[in-house]
Design a protein around this motif. Sequence first.
Motif, PDB file in Angstrom:
ATOM      1  N   LEU A   5      21.809 -34.666 -15.666  1.00 27.47           N
ATOM      2  CA  LEU A   5      20.745 -34.628 -15.040  1.00 27.47           C
ATOM      3  C   LEU A   5      20.530 -35.550 -14.181  1.00 27.47           C
ATOM      4  N   ALA A   6      20.036 -36.445 -14.619  1.00 30.66           N
ATOM      5  CA  ALA A   6      19.353 -36.816 -13.821  1.00 30.66           C
ATOM      6  C   ALA A   6      20.692 -38.099 -12.452  1.00 30.66           C
TER       7      ALA A   6
ATOM      8  N   GLU B 135      20.367 -35.891 -20.035  1.00 32.90           N
ATOM      9  CA  GLU B 135      18.880 -36.582 -19.413  1.00 32.90           C
ATOM     10  C   GLU B 135      20.100 -37.337 -18.536  1.00 32.90           C
ATOM     11  N   SER B 136      21.325 -37.804 -18.849  1.00 31.69           N
ATOM     12  CA  SER B 136      21.805 -38.490 -18.002  1.00 31.69           C
ATOM     13  C   SER B 136      22.428 -38.374 -16.807  1.00 31.69           C
TER      14      SER B 136
END
Length: 166
Positions: A35-36, A32-33
């Motif tokens: 993707l951010a 997720e990090s």
Amino acid sequence: MKTSRRLERKSLGGRPPKFAEPSRPVTLTLPESTLADLQQINLDRSHAIVELTKKMLRSKGAENPLVEIVEMAKKTGLVIVGPSKALRKIPFLRLVEVAPTRFLLAVEQGFNFHSLEIAILDALEDAQDEKRECELLTQLLQHIKGLRKSERVRRAEILFVNLERP
């Protein structure tokens, strides 16, 4: 006229292509990090990945040399190469990443410069269909041959630690 344009557009089918060159869909699993982080580069993830890849493989708009000798101490240089599938296949050679897409060559104990030269010749023979690999291997072979003939090479050890616990 509007109707004919719509029909023409429909007959092409699907969305317009994202890129001006051939492309294909791939599936990735990313943290997720990451993707951010990609979203900060470009809202479209595929464009963000393309931008990052281009930046990593080129410094200041110019491609990195396939093979170069980089001064790392006064009058002492290291042979640095770009990424190479062929070199990774040489069992006694380790490519140590010292910068993004830049690797130094580490030869396992018990193997020498001559062993490396022969292995590169074999790899060059096997890589005939891959233009970039052939260019890299040919340039590396020229460097190694020249260094061997001029007797300007000396060995030093790099300590590798096995991270697997018994």
